[in-house]
Motif scaffolding. Structure first.
Motif, PDB file in Angstrom:
ATOM      1  N   GLU A 180      19.459 -16.793  39.472  1.00 51.75           N
ATOM      2  CA  GLU A 180      17.974 -17.239  38.938  1.00 51.75           C
ATOM      3  C   GLU A 180      17.320 -18.380  39.381  1.00 51.75           C
ATOM      4  N   ALA A 181      18.122 -19.549  39.603  1.00 50.67           N
ATOM      5  CA  ALA A 181      17.576 -20.837  40.013  1.00 50.67           C
ATOM      6  C   ALA A 181      16.765 -20.809  41.216  1.00 50.67           C
ATOM      7  N   GLY A 182      17.420 -19.795  42.097  1.00 51.66           N
ATOM      8  CA  GLY A 182      16.541 -19.727  43.617  1.00 51.66           C
ATOM      9  C   GLY A 182      15.168 -19.044  43.513  1.00 51.66           C
ATOM     10  N   ALA A 183      15.174 -18.038  42.546  1.00 54.01           N
ATOM     11  CA  ALA A 183      13.827 -17.437  42.271  1.00 54.01           C
ATOM     12  C   ALA A 183      12.767 -18.278  41.493  1.00 54.01           C
ATOM     13  N   LEU A 184      13.386 -19.089  40.950  1.00 59.25           N
ATOM     14  CA  LEU A 184      12.480 -19.947  39.958  1.00 59.25           C
ATOM     15  C   LEU A 184      11.989 -21.297  40.939  1.00 59.25           C
ATOM     16  N   ARG A 185      13.029 -21.618  41.978  1.00 58.00           N
ATOM     17  CA  ARG A 185      12.280 -22.657  42.873  1.00 58.00           C
ATOM     18  C   ARG A 185      11.175 -21.875  43.742  1.00 58.00           C
ATOM     19  N   ARG A 186      11.431 -20.922  44.106  1.00 56.86           N
ATOM     20  CA  ARG A 186      10.583 -20.240  45.176  1.00 56.86           C
ATOM     21  C   ARG A 186       8.933 -20.027  44.289  1.00 56.86           C
ATOM     22  N   GLU A 187       9.341 -20.032  42.996  1.00 60.99           N
ATOM     23  CA  GLU A 187       8.076 -19.667  42.287  1.00 60.99           C
ATOM     24  C   GLU A 187       7.140 -20.948  42.031  1.00 60.99           C
ATOM     25  N   ILE A 188       7.852 -22.079  41.739  1.00 60.09           N
ATOM     26  CA  ILE A 188       7.396 -23.564  41.683  1.00 60.09           C
ATOM     27  C   ILE A 188       6.764 -23.828  43.283  1.00 60.09           C
ATOM     28  N   GLU A 189       7.396 -23.508  44.181  1.00 61.47           N
ATOM     29  CA  GLU A 189       6.798 -23.715  45.635  1.00 61.47           C
ATOM     30  C   GLU A 189       5.660 -22.799  45.840  1.00 61.47           C
ATOM     31  N   THR A 190       5.131 -22.096  45.152  1.00 60.76           N
ATOM     32  CA  THR A 190       3.796 -21.359  45.418  1.00 60.76           C
ATOM     33  C   THR A 190       2.763 -22.073  44.876  1.00 60.76           C
ATOM     34  N   GLY A 191       2.929 -23.234  44.125  1.00 62.29           N
ATOM     35  CA  GLY A 191       2.077 -24.074  43.761  1.00 62.29           C
ATOM     36  C   GLY A 191       0.952 -23.427  42.870  1.00 62.29           C
ATOM     37  N   CYS A 192      -0.151 -24.202  42.701  1.00 65.77           N
ATOM     38  CA  CYS A 192      -1.067 -23.835  41.576  1.00 65.77           C
ATOM     39  C   CYS A 192      -2.242 -23.223  41.869  1.00 65.77           C
ATOM     40  N   GLU A 193      -2.497 -22.897  43.356  1.00 59.95           N
ATOM     41  CA  GLU A 193      -3.673 -22.379  43.704  1.00 59.95           C
ATOM     42  C   GLU A 193      -4.185 -20.921  42.981  1.00 59.95           C
ATOM     43  N   ALA A 194      -3.311 -20.002  43.077  1.00 64.85           N
ATOM     44  CA  ALA A 194      -3.954 -18.746  42.290  1.00 64.85           C
ATOM     45  C   ALA A 194      -3.926 -18.966  40.919  1.00 64.85           C
ATOM     46  N   MET A 195      -2.983 -19.727  40.409  1.00 61.26           N
ATOM     47  CA  MET A 195      -3.270 -19.938  38.799  1.00 61.26           C
ATOM     48  C   MET A 195      -4.265 -20.504  38.460  1.00 61.26           C
ATOM     49  N   MET A 196      -4.695 -21.462  39.181  1.00 59.37           N
ATOM     50  CA  MET A 196      -5.967 -22.284  38.658  1.00 59.37           C
ATOM     51  C   MET A 196      -7.312 -21.728  39.403  1.00 59.37           C
ATOM     52  N   ALA A 197      -7.450 -20.663  40.095  1.00 57.94           N
ATOM     53  CA  ALA A 197      -8.378 -20.152  40.883  1.00 57.94           C
ATOM     54  C   ALA A 197      -9.847 -19.636  40.020  1.00 57.94           C
ATOM     55  N   LEU A 198      -9.317 -18.901  39.279  1.00 60.09           N
ATOM     56  CA  LEU A 198     -10.382 -18.191  38.231  1.00 60.09           C
ATOM     57  C   LEU A 198     -11.153 -19.127  37.547  1.00 60.09           C
ATOM     58  N   GLN A 199     -12.463 -18.905  37.237  1.00 57.01           N
ATOM     59  CA  GLN A 199     -13.350 -19.589  36.263  1.00 57.01           C
ATOM     60  C   GLN A 199     -12.959 -19.029  34.937  1.00 57.01           C
ATOM     61  N   PRO A 200     -13.190 -19.950  33.888  1.00 59.04           N
ATOM     62  CA  PRO A 200     -12.706 -19.369  32.639  1.00 59.04           C
ATOM     63  C   PRO A 200     -13.440 -18.197  32.125  1.00 59.04           C
ATOM     64  N   GLU A 201     -14.619 -17.849  32.586  1.00 63.15           N
ATOM     65  CA  GLU A 201     -15.274 -16.516  32.205  1.00 63.15           C
ATOM     66  C   GLU A 201     -14.931 -15.411  32.897  1.00 63.15           C
ATOM     67  N   GLN A 202     -14.045 -15.562  33.821  1.00 62.71           N
ATOM     68  CA  GLN A 202     -13.497 -14.413  34.531  1.00 62.71           C
ATOM     69  C   GLN A 202     -12.148 -14.081  33.931  1.00 62.71           C
ATOM     70  N   PHE A 203     -11.805 -14.460  32.895  1.00 64.55           N
ATOM     71  CA  PHE A 203     -10.693 -14.008  31.942  1.00 64.55           C
ATOM     72  C   PHE A 203     -11.111 -13.167  30.818  1.00 64.55           C
ATOM     73  N   GLU A 204     -12.383 -13.130  30.616  1.00 67.95           N
ATOM     74  CA  GLU A 204     -13.107 -12.257  29.716  1.00 67.95           C
ATOM     75  C   GLU A 204     -13.174 -10.833  30.246  1.00 67.95           C
ATOM     76  N   ARG A 205     -12.935  -9.825  29.401  1.00 68.62           N
ATOM     77  CA  ARG A 205     -12.981  -8.339  29.694  1.00 68.62           C
ATOM     78  C   ARG A 205     -14.564  -7.963  29.837  1.00 68.62           C
ATOM     79  N   SER A 206     -14.988  -7.381  30.862  1.00 71.54           N
ATOM     80  CA  SER A 206     -16.497  -6.974  30.676  1.00 71.54           C
ATOM     81  C   SER A 206     -16.570  -6.085  29.780  1.00 71.54           C
TER      82      SER A 206
END
Length: 600
Positions: free
Chosen positions: A574-600
């Motif tokens: 499992e350590a290998g998958a976790l390391r690859r998860e780390i190396e994806t960085g934060c771009e997609a995680m932090m990309a949305l604006q707060p209002e984009q989390f709301e359901r329309s």
């Protein structure tokens, strides 16, 4: 009704054969430690928790604690009598300072008792846990007068203690606290404010409760730099040590909680309560961290305790419950069906639980040894290494253990099928009780950030480099052993994933700190895997040696080797998958604006 038997044999194995605690007899606090003492203490602790505390667990869950109109709180049926037995037997004083009436034994023994208590009755376990933390803080930062006033009674268990940090408007961000401390002419302070989520804030187990309270003095700097720590007894203490007038502190309410019903979780109101500053003004957080770090290790052990009792009951059920036939043909042809323990998917859940509980027990007890070596080892270098490792491992013991403990407990409920969802079997209580250790004493997300944001870089990365060296050295010593070589090499690969993830942080966290934040939780789990993997390599080597000696209890050691192999084969990847998860960085995680989390 669920049952509990303390894991005496496994605990003795860890203390006597893995840690070899008696080999430290030339260090302060270890002089009396012998295998016979270990065996006696562990067995008697197991009897007390299994026979006295475990029968109260479901009762305490049903009844909970009760707050009365006058603000007093009564604990569930049987708690007062059980606590009297606990105190009279000296169980809470095992690892307490000898100069204040404690037994002065290594912290490892205290950790054993904590696990057994938390398996038997986690709600009961909160009461002495916080008292031990109060002792640690006062011992480290209190004045001589404060130590003489409070420590003998806290150590003996005649009084219990608490830690008061959180307020209604702030949780972990303690710089926002509003509780005030006004200096008085007699050198005391008038403490005014409200604290929430205070475990053991009010109860009927002792005549006095010693509250350690964070507050701000007039003109204190903003943020955490302006926090001071105060000792505020429920009942004021006279100069001769007798109890005096009630203090201006009361329980305003009890929280209605998902689980942990046996613990009194209080809203505490301070109305010009008399308190005394502990340590230096505006340096309270440093003093409180002594208590918090002790509590974080204790909370990790809480998770282990609940996972252990859930595992025990699932094993019993899986051996008795009959359903279907083994895929390879009937195992018990004379019966209408085989016990469900023959099914691979049930085995998967049980083996995961066995590998993790035994590995995490070894990690927790090794951490207890490191706590002692940080103070008592012979050389400055040995003390520094032990202290560095304790600091590095504390968020892992708290965060990884409690994450995995909840996962184990849910899976053990799953073993029961529909019966696991029914109250009388007790599994749903274990699931509810296992949820809170992931949250309090700093959520596991905060533990991950403490590890990655503070501990990795501390002293130029000295602690993590010492950890890597320890793993590398033990892998090198074992890799050519035909019995454990494969286990060692799989651990080496997982450690390589952790090293790669560490290097990725060094290269990418400076340019964007969110990269660290996004990868902190998976990194905590990589280090958890490597830490437990190290424990399993050590245990496998001991087991192989014992088998070579022709020990009579060979089945125990054979099971250790098999479980070590299972952890290495099934969990270290499992350590290998976790390391690859780390190396994806934060771009997609932090990309949305707060209002984009709301359901329309």
């Amino acid at each position: 009704m669920p049952s509990y038997q303390a894991p005496v044999r496994d605990t003795r194995f860890v203390i006597n054969e893995l840690l070899e605690l008696s080999s430290y007899a030339d260090l302060p606090g270890f002089e009396m430690v012998t295998p016979d003492l270990v065996n006696t203490l562990v067995e008697e602790a197991g009897k007390f928790t299994s026979e006295v505390l475990a029968p109260l667990n479901q009762i305490s869950d049903r009844e909970g604690c009760t707050r009365h109109p006058d603000g007093t709180v009564t604990t569930p049926s049987g708690f007062k009598e059980a606590y009297s037995q606990f105190r009279e037997a000296g169980w809470g004083a095992i690892s307490m300072p000898a100069e204040y009436g404690g037994q002065g034994l290594p912290h490892t023994f205290g950790f054993v008792m904590e696990e057994f208590i938390d398996s038997a009755n986690i709600g009961f376990g909160l009461f002495p846990l916080l008292a031990a933390g109060a002792v640690s803080a006062l011992y480290a930062a209190g004045s001589e007068e404060q130590k003489q006033t409070y420590l003998p009674k806290l150590v003996s268990g005649e009084w219990l203690g608490t830690m008061n940090l959180t307020e209604p408007h702030c949780g972990t961000d303690l710089g926002l606290i509003r509780t005030k401390a006004e200096p008085q002419s007699d050198g005391s302070y008038a403490i005014t404010g409200t604290k929430i989520f205070i475990s053991s804030g009010e109860h009927d187990l002792t005549d006095n409760i010693v509250h350690l309270v964070l507050a701000k003095t007039p003109g204190a700097p903003e943020g955490t730099k302006g926090i001071s720590l105060f000792v505020v007894p429920k009942v004021q203490v006279n100069p001769d040590g007798s109890l005096g007038e009630p203090n201006g502190v009361s329980c305003g309410a009890l929280e209605e909680k998902m689980g942990l019903h046996g613990s009194a979780t209080c809203v505490m109101n301070y109305d010009e309560a008399k308190g005394w500053i502990v340590g230096e003004e505006n340096r309270g957080l440093a003093a409180m961290f002594v208590m918090m770090n002790a509590a974080r290790l204790g909370v990790g052990i809480q998770g282990l305790g609940v996972a252990e009792v859930a595992y025990q009951n699932a094993v019993t059920y899986a051996r008795e419950r009959r359903q279907g036939r083994a895929l390879t043909g009937p195992k018990e042809p004379a019966e209408p069906a085989d016990p469900i323990i023959v099914h691979p998917d049930v085995r998967r859940m049980l083996m995961d639980a066995k590998a993790l509980t035994e590995g995490l027990r070894a990690l927790a007890l090794w951490s207890g040894l490191l706590v002692d070596l940080a103070h008592s080892a012979k050389t400055d270098e040995e003390r520094q290494v032990a202290d560095d490792l304790v600091g590095l491992l504390t968020p892992v013991v708290k965060g990884y253990t409690t994450d995995k403990a909840f996962e184990i407990t849910v899976n053990m409920q799953q073993v029961f099928g529909g019966h696991g969802y029914i109250k009388e079997w007790g599994m749903e209580q274990f699931v509810r009780d296992a949820r809170i250790p992931m949250i309090y004493e700093g959520t596991n997300g905060i533990q991950a950030m403490d590890l990655c944001g503070r501990k990795l870089a501390l002293h130029g990365g000295r602690a993590v480099q010492a950890f890597f060296k320890l793993v590398d050295d033990e892998v090198a010593a074992a890799k050519d052993d035909p019995q454990v070589g494969d286990i060692a090499m799989r651990l080496a690969k997982a450690a390589g994933e952790q090293k790669a993830a560490t290097m990725w942080f060094l290269q990418n966290a400076m340019t964007n700190p969110d990269n660290m934040g996004a990868g902190a939780h998976p990194y905590l789990h990589i280090m958890g895997i490597v830490s437990v993997g190290l424990m399993w390599l050590r245990m496998a080597r001991v087991a192989a040696r014992k088998l070579a000696e022709g020990r009579e209890d060979s089945a125990f050691y054979e099971a250790k080797l098999t479980t070590a192999r299972y952890f290495a084969e099934r969990m270290t990847p499992e350590a290998g998958a976790l390391r690859r998860e780390i190396e994806t960085g934060c771009e997609a995680m932090m990309a949305l604006q707060p209002e984009q989390f709301e359901r329309s």
